[in-house]
Design a protein around this motif. Structure first.
Motif: not given
Length: 890
Positions: A22-23, A25
């Motif tokens: 998620w970090w 992307g």
């Protein structure tokens, strides 16, 4: 308990992996701050391996080993650092640093303008650079550049110099991470490309362009730099053709000039003493006709010269003024064409006289002429290809004058040429003043008995019906002799004629000569405007004397046609109609026989000649009659009876109101019909009339192809092998003419064919420009056509010439160009090796990979991890000590 020791680490791995993903992307790179300079990870996706770190700590905490908790934390930390170092190494950490090393590309000109000695000097220069640096590459160039290991000429490609292309190739071979340097070794004589524009691009890329030139040994040289004619050449007017000759030293040479491919050495050679530098040599000349004229000047003899390729120059000059007329004369009498030819030439018009066979069969051939005059040409003489070409030529804007003459008395009705003319060949004179005498000569030999003879009778009756009441008819029958069935009488006596024809019965033998002789005797004494014989036979007859007899008949204006039915000798009949200027029909179907007789009667009836004294009068006063005193014109001695078409403009008429001179538009061209002749038969009295040349000159000028367009000035020059064509569009009030659709045509002057067309762009008020690639050598005509809303409003004409490759057009180096390249790019002139390889404080950014250093750290951490795993550092765990005491008590 076992589930807890396994499940918790796995859950920690999954959660951490999701968080890292998620970090990150969609990032394809990741910049890390806090270092000496920014560090960038080029493959940050590998950081997902850091998800193993929580699992390692969780596993240590849940471990049942007797190691102290502190040592477990140290082990977990070292193992996590190993994993982290491995993930960072895979993520490719980099940072940007500065490099000062120099990479050099040497561009060596190997074109024909560079001597072998200069190339040897260039090779030594390249060798010196290579000894001083490992980062030197070589590009050799002439018309095209190429990578090379040594300085050598390109086979067959030395007649041009393209410095720009060489620099562009160098851009592609310069390595990354080096300060770029380019050195051009050339004489600077660029023949194509734009080196200055590329030098600006080099500066933007940080690549300086320096130049080096090596002196060449002096060599004697003479070149014909150019050949020029005035802009306003007029046919028949004298002017000078000027040759510019450059010489490296004073010497004497002989120049020879050719015009339109025909040289005359005695008149066209000049021996001149040249001085060093530019010399102008003038040749007197005259353009023979309108259109264009081509010139070539060459060095016929020269004392001292090095390059022979530049000893010839060419040019072409558009020629205005005298129009060019093609005059096709069909009259057989000697010198028939001289009368109109002299009249037109007296009025300043060039005339090319030909027989009918010389009428071109293609429209492009006719396009060389402004007007075509067809005089006294029989209809059957002109072929379908000639008529089609003439039709296309006129529809495209050409002019046509048709002078009827005696030969136009038959065969034109319903023809393709009649469709082009403003008149029809069915004149009133035939209706109102019929005067046709017709003799039917019919074979009644025994072979004609039966259906053939009955068909002959029916044909004779139909012929009498087809004639007008005032016409006269005779019917003569022949076998071994000849007899007259119907004496020559008015066709109005139809009942008597029909009953006499009914008496026709078969006999024996076939004596065509006797039948024709009796018809000749019957018609010779008759005063008729048209006298004609139709011969019908199915047999073979002795040819003796027949052709001679028909020729005598033709001399007395008696024409002869023939019809052959089954069994007739075709060759004899062909000889008869050739001598008698008639028609031949071979018929197998007897039912078609009356049709031919009627058609032949109509043809003779409609094409009657009017041979009598005729005074013309003006029906409509138009511009071609200005300053021509028609009222004083003598009488014509005859004409061909015609009828003006409804949309025709009738200008001169006979006393009977039949047209003598009429015209109309046919497509984009004009067609004039003159129903008399232009020779000494009917116009004999006109030939000596003072108004004859003036009238015919004005008929020609008002009919010929006209360009009712403005003329804008066109200029053309050759720049670095490319033609630059400009047009200044000014109206009659010297105002700029804008927003024109302009097309430039490049024309081969030898053939008149358009080689290519291209659009001209408006670049300023009234200023139109085109760049013309010259892919060949020679001279070319230029014609710019200017349109607005699809209609032509103006034209411009000029010429351009490229006599030989520009490589041979210069004898001195162009250091100015080389200096401009260095100034534009920050380079130097005549640099030595040390200066070329000196970065001069300049550096280039370079990306440095850091993963090898990370791997070194990883190796150290891995050793520490092994050490912490094998050696007890901080004693036992507390629960392990209690278990040991409890065991000893037991």
């Amino acid at each position: 308990m076992r589930f807890v020791r396994v499940g918790i680490p796995l859950a920690a791995v999954a959660a951490t992996a999701v968080a890292i993903a998620w970090w990150l992307g969609d990032a394809t790179s990741l910049e890390l701050a806090g270092f000496e300079r920014p560090v960038e990870l080029l493959a940050p996706g590998y950081l997902v391996l850091l998800a193993l770190v929580p699992a390692i700590f969780a596993a240590r905490v849940l471990s049942l080993t007797d190691l102290s908790r502190l040592q477990l934390v140290v082990q977990a930390t070292l193992r996590s650092l190993v994993i982290a170092a491995f993930a960072i190494a895979l993520a490719r950490p980099t940072w940007v640093t500065e490099h000062h090393a120099v990479a050099t590309v040497v561009l060596v000109d190997v074109s024909d303008s560079v001597t072998d000695a200069q190339l040897a000097d260039a090779q030594r220069y390249v060798d010196g650079l290579r000894r001083a640096s490992d980062h030197v590459q070589l590009v050799t160039f002439a018309e095209q550049p190429r990578l090379a290991h040594a300085v050598a000429r390109h086979p067959g490609a030395g007649a041009g110099t393209d410095i720009a292309a060489a620099i562009q190739l160098a851009f592609g071979v310069l390595p990354d991470g080096f300060v770029p340097r380019l050195v051009v070794v050339s004489d600077g004589n660029q023949t194509q490309g734009d080196a200055e524009l590329v030098a600006i691009r080099a500066r933007e890329l940080g690549a300086s362009v320096s130049w080096r030139m090596f002196a060449a040994a002096a060599a004697p040289e003479v070149r014909v730099a150019s050949l020029a004619a005035p802009d306003d050449v007029k046919a028949g007017s004298p002017f000078d053709v000027t040759a510019e000759v450059w010489s490296s030293e004073p010497q004497t040479v002989t120049l020879a000039l050719d015009q339109d491919g025909f040289g005359n050495p005695r008149l066209r050679e000049q021996t001149v003493a040249l001085r060093a530098g530019k010399n102008l040599v003038k040749f007197p000349s005259v353009a023979p006709r309108a259109g264009s004229t081509r010139y070539q000047v060459r060095l016929a003899r020269v004392e001292h010269d090095t390059v022979a390729a530049n000893n010839t120059a060419v040019t072409v000059a558009p020629v205005a003024g005298r129009p060019n007329v093609l005059y096709v004369e069909g009259a057989a009498q000697p010198g028939a064409a001289r009368h109109l030819t002299h009249a037109l030439e007296h009025e300043g018009i060039d005339v090319t006289a030909r027989t009918p066979s010389g009428l071109p069969r293609t429209a492009p051939e006719l396009a060389a002429f402004d007007l075509v005059v067809v005089s006294d040409v029989a209809a059957h003489v002109l072929g379908s290809a000639q008529l089609a070409a003439l039709d296309t030529y006129v529809r495209g804007g050409g002019g046509l004058v048709f002078a009827a003459g005696e030969s136009a008395s038959a065969g034109y009705a319903g023809s393709r040429l009649e469709a082009m003319l403003p008149v029809r060949f069915d004149g009133k004179q035939v209706v109102e003043q019929p005067n046709v005498a017709l003799a039917l000569v019919i074979d009644r030999s025994d072979s004609m008995a039966g259906d053939k003879l009955e068909a002959a009778k029916e044909s004779a009756r139909a012929t009498a019906e087809a004639l007008s009441p005032r016409d006269r008819i005779a019917v003569i029958a022949f076998d071994s002799g000849a007899s007259t069935l119907v004496e020559l009488q008015p066709a109005a006596n139809r009942m008597r004629i029909s009953s006499e024809i009914a008496r026709l019965s078969p006999g024996g033998g076939t004596n065509i000569h006797a039948g024709l002789k009796q018809a000749y005797d019957a018609l010779a004494a008759v005063d008729a405007k048209v006298k004609h014989v139709i011969l019908l036979t199915d047999g073979v007859a002795p040819p003796d004397g027949i052709v001679d007899l028909v020729q005598e008949m033709r001399a007395d204006r008696i024409t002869v046609s023939a019809v052959g039915v089954r069994g007739a000798e075709r060759r004899l009949l062909e000889q008869i109609i050739e001598a008698g200027d008639g028609r031949l029909e071979m018929i197998d179907d007897l039912g078609q026989l009356p049709r031919f007789f009627v058609d032949e009667t109509h043809l003779v009836h409609k094409s009657a000649l009017v041979e009598e004294s005729v005074h013309v009068r003006v029906a409509k006063r138009v511009e071609l009659l200005e300053r021509v005193a028609i009222d004083t014109a003598p009488a014509l001695r005859g004409y061909v009876s015609t009828t003006a078409k409804p949309t025709a403009e009738t200008i001169l008429v006979a006393e009977s109101d039949e047209p003598i001179l009429a015209r109309w538009r046919h497509g984009a061209g004009t067609v004039v019909a003159w129903t008399s002749d232009v020779t000494s038969r009917w116009s004999a009295d006109w030939l000596g009339w003072s108004g004859y040349p003036k009238l015919w000159g004005q008929i020609a000028r008002t009919t010929m192809r006209r360009e009712v367009y403005a003329r804008y000035e066109l200029a053309a020059r050759v720049v670095d092998g490319t033609g630059v064509v400009t047009v200044e569009a000014l109206d009659s009030d010297d105002r700029f003419v804008n927003e024109l659709d302009t097309e430039l045509a490049v024309i081969d002057p030898a053939t008149g064919r358009v080689k290519r067309t291209l659009a001209m762009q408006q670049t300023a008020a009234g200023h139109y420009t085109a760049r013309l690639p010259l892919d060949g050598y020679g001279s070319f005509l230029l014609e710019a056509t200017h349109r607005r809303d699809g209609k032509i409003v103006a034209k411009s004409v000029g010429s351009i010439a490229l006599s030989y490759p520009l490589e041979y057009a210069r004898s001195t180096p162009d250091t100015d160009l080389l200096r401009r390249l260095a100034t534009l790019s920050g380079g130097h002139g005549q640099p030595d090796a040390a200066r070329v390889l000196d970065a001069g404080g300049q550096s280039v950014p370079a990306r440095e990979e850091l993963w090898p250093y990370v791997l070194l750290v990883l190796a150290g951490l891995f050793v520490l991890d092994l050490y912490a795993k094998r050696i007890r550092l901080f004693g036992h765990a507390r629960h392990a000590t209690r278990d040991a005491v409890r065991t000893s008590r037991m």
